[in-house]
Design a protein around this motif. Sequence first.
Motif, PDB file in Angstrom:
ATOM      1  N   PRO A   1      66.351 -23.086 -74.743  1.00  0.00           N
ATOM      2  CA  PRO A   1      64.326 -22.732 -74.519  1.00  0.00           C
ATOM      3  C   PRO A   1      64.071 -23.314 -75.864  1.00  0.00           C
ATOM      4  CG  PRO A   1      64.217 -21.678 -73.037  1.00  0.00           C
ATOM      5  CD  PRO A   1      65.875 -21.802 -73.234  1.00  0.00           C
ATOM      6  N   LEU A   2      64.661 -22.342 -76.869  1.00  0.00           N
ATOM      7  CA  LEU A   2      64.766 -21.969 -78.964  1.00  0.00           C
ATOM      8  C   LEU A   2      65.457 -23.733 -78.713  1.00  0.00           C
ATOM      9  CD1 LEU A   2      63.701 -21.070 -81.062  1.00  0.00           C
ATOM     10  CD2 LEU A   2      66.757 -19.541 -81.315  1.00  0.00           C
ATOM     11  N   LEU A   3      66.774 -24.090 -78.183  1.00  0.00           N
ATOM     12  CA  LEU A   3      67.441 -25.133 -78.437  1.00  0.00           C
ATOM     13  C   LEU A   3      66.628 -26.437 -78.546  1.00  0.00           C
ATOM     14  CD1 LEU A   3      70.894 -24.478 -78.159  1.00  0.00           C
ATOM     15  CD2 LEU A   3      69.753 -24.875 -80.286  1.00  0.00           C
ATOM     16  N   VAL A   4      65.668 -26.379 -77.785  1.00  0.00           N
ATOM     17  CA  VAL A   4      64.900 -27.452 -77.127  1.00  0.00           C
ATOM     18  C   VAL A   4      63.430 -28.069 -77.688  1.00  0.00           C
ATOM     19  CG1 VAL A   4      63.845 -28.497 -75.025  1.00  0.00           C
ATOM     20  CG2 VAL A   4      65.404 -27.917 -74.411  1.00  0.00           C
TER      21      VAL A   4
ATOM     22  N   VAL B   1      64.239 -35.109 -82.794  1.00  0.00           N
ATOM     23  CA  VAL B   1      65.434 -35.515 -81.646  1.00  0.00           C
ATOM     24  C   VAL B   1      65.601 -36.334 -80.761  1.00  0.00           C
ATOM     25  CG1 VAL B   1      68.081 -35.929 -81.533  1.00  0.00           C
ATOM     26  CG2 VAL B   1      67.265 -34.712 -83.804  1.00  0.00           C
ATOM     27  N   THR B   2      65.049 -35.179 -79.453  1.00  0.00           N
ATOM     28  CA  THR B   2      65.242 -35.531 -77.596  1.00  0.00           C
ATOM     29  C   THR B   2      63.570 -36.687 -77.410  1.00  0.00           C
ATOM     30  OG1 THR B   2      65.361 -33.321 -77.459  1.00  0.00           O
ATOM     31  CG2 THR B   2      64.447 -34.835 -75.249  1.00  0.00           C
ATOM     32  N   LEU B   3      63.388 -37.082 -78.410  1.00  0.00           N
ATOM     33  CA  LEU B   3      61.777 -37.023 -78.447  1.00  0.00           C
ATOM     34  C   LEU B   3      62.359 -38.845 -78.912  1.00  0.00           C
ATOM     35  CD1 LEU B   3      58.616 -36.201 -79.588  1.00  0.00           C
ATOM     36  CD2 LEU B   3      58.981 -36.538 -77.112  1.00  0.00           C
ATOM     37  N   LEU B   4      63.189 -39.151 -79.851  1.00  0.00           N
ATOM     38  CA  LEU B   4      63.391 -40.116 -80.049  1.00  0.00           C
ATOM     39  C   LEU B   4      65.180 -40.936 -79.485  1.00  0.00           C
ATOM     40  CD1 LEU B   4      64.329 -39.253 -84.031  1.00  0.00           C
ATOM     41  CD2 LEU B   4      61.899 -41.115 -82.690  1.00  0.00           C
TER      42      LEU B   4
ATOM     43  N   LEU C   1      67.619 -38.439 -73.411  1.00  0.00           N
ATOM     44  CA  LEU C   1      68.877 -37.884 -74.092  1.00  0.00           C
ATOM     45  C   LEU C   1      69.630 -36.533 -74.574  1.00  0.00           C
ATOM     46  CD1 LEU C   1      70.049 -41.570 -73.160  1.00  0.00           C
ATOM     47  CD2 LEU C   1      69.938 -40.239 -71.922  1.00  0.00           C
ATOM     48  N   PHE C   2      68.749 -36.133 -75.017  1.00  0.00           N
ATOM     49  CA  PHE C   2      69.653 -35.242 -76.352  1.00  0.00           C
ATOM     50  C   PHE C   2      69.876 -33.939 -75.118  1.00  0.00           C
ATOM     51  CE2 PHE C   2      70.073 -32.056 -79.712  1.00  0.00           C
ATOM     52  CZ  PHE C   2      71.173 -32.496 -79.995  1.00  0.00           C
ATOM     53  N   LEU C   3      69.187 -33.568 -74.555  1.00  0.00           N
ATOM     54  CA  LEU C   3      69.154 -32.649 -73.179  1.00  0.00           C
ATOM     55  C   LEU C   3      70.180 -32.350 -73.110  1.00  0.00           C
ATOM     56  CD1 LEU C   3      65.827 -33.064 -71.671  1.00  0.00           C
ATOM     57  CD2 LEU C   3      66.481 -30.958 -73.663  1.00  0.00           C
ATOM     58  N   PHE C   4      71.453 -33.642 -72.552  1.00  0.00           N
ATOM     59  CA  PHE C   4      72.702 -33.150 -71.932  1.00  0.00           C
ATOM     60  C   PHE C   4      73.398 -32.949 -73.171  1.00  0.00           C
ATOM     61  CE2 PHE C   4      71.078 -37.807 -70.152  1.00  0.00           C
ATOM     62  CZ  PHE C   4      71.618 -37.048 -68.807  1.00  0.00           C
ATOM     63  N   VAL C   5      73.404 -33.023 -74.422  1.00  0.00           N
ATOM     64  CA  VAL C   5      73.629 -32.591 -75.381  1.00  0.00           C
ATOM     65  C   VAL C   5      73.988 -30.847 -75.304  1.00  0.00           C
ATOM     66  CG1 VAL C   5      73.983 -32.516 -78.257  1.00  0.00           C
ATOM     67  CG2 VAL C   5      74.119 -34.529 -76.894  1.00  0.00           C
TER      68      VAL C   5
END
Length: 120
Positions: free
Chosen positions: A52-55, A61-64, A68-72
Amino acid sequence: MLWRMKLLLKWLLNAGALLLVAAVFSGVQVESYASALWAVVVISLLNTLVRPLLVLLTLPVTLLTVGLFLFVINGLMLWAASGLLGGLHVAGFWAAVWGAILYSLLGMAIDSLLARLFPQ
């Protein structure tokens, strides 16, 4: 009582899913079923405490990247678990990302199955 049985079954099936990922993808190796069980516990803890902290920190970046950055982030959680455990080995960052994608797909199938077996 029922939720405990569901949680235990979910952990057992997720350990099997991790073994399946290791069987079909050479970038992830699991030494034994016991190692897979420990890996599931560590991954669950990392997903509960650190993810949760990383998200939150990577939200722009996740919105941009349209999510897909959630896979990272999932790959980082798998890679971190392999660093904490001796029985789980991940070949590198991209192996962790691809392994996490496979593991997530299997996890969604397990969640769907358990939702049918244990309706709310």
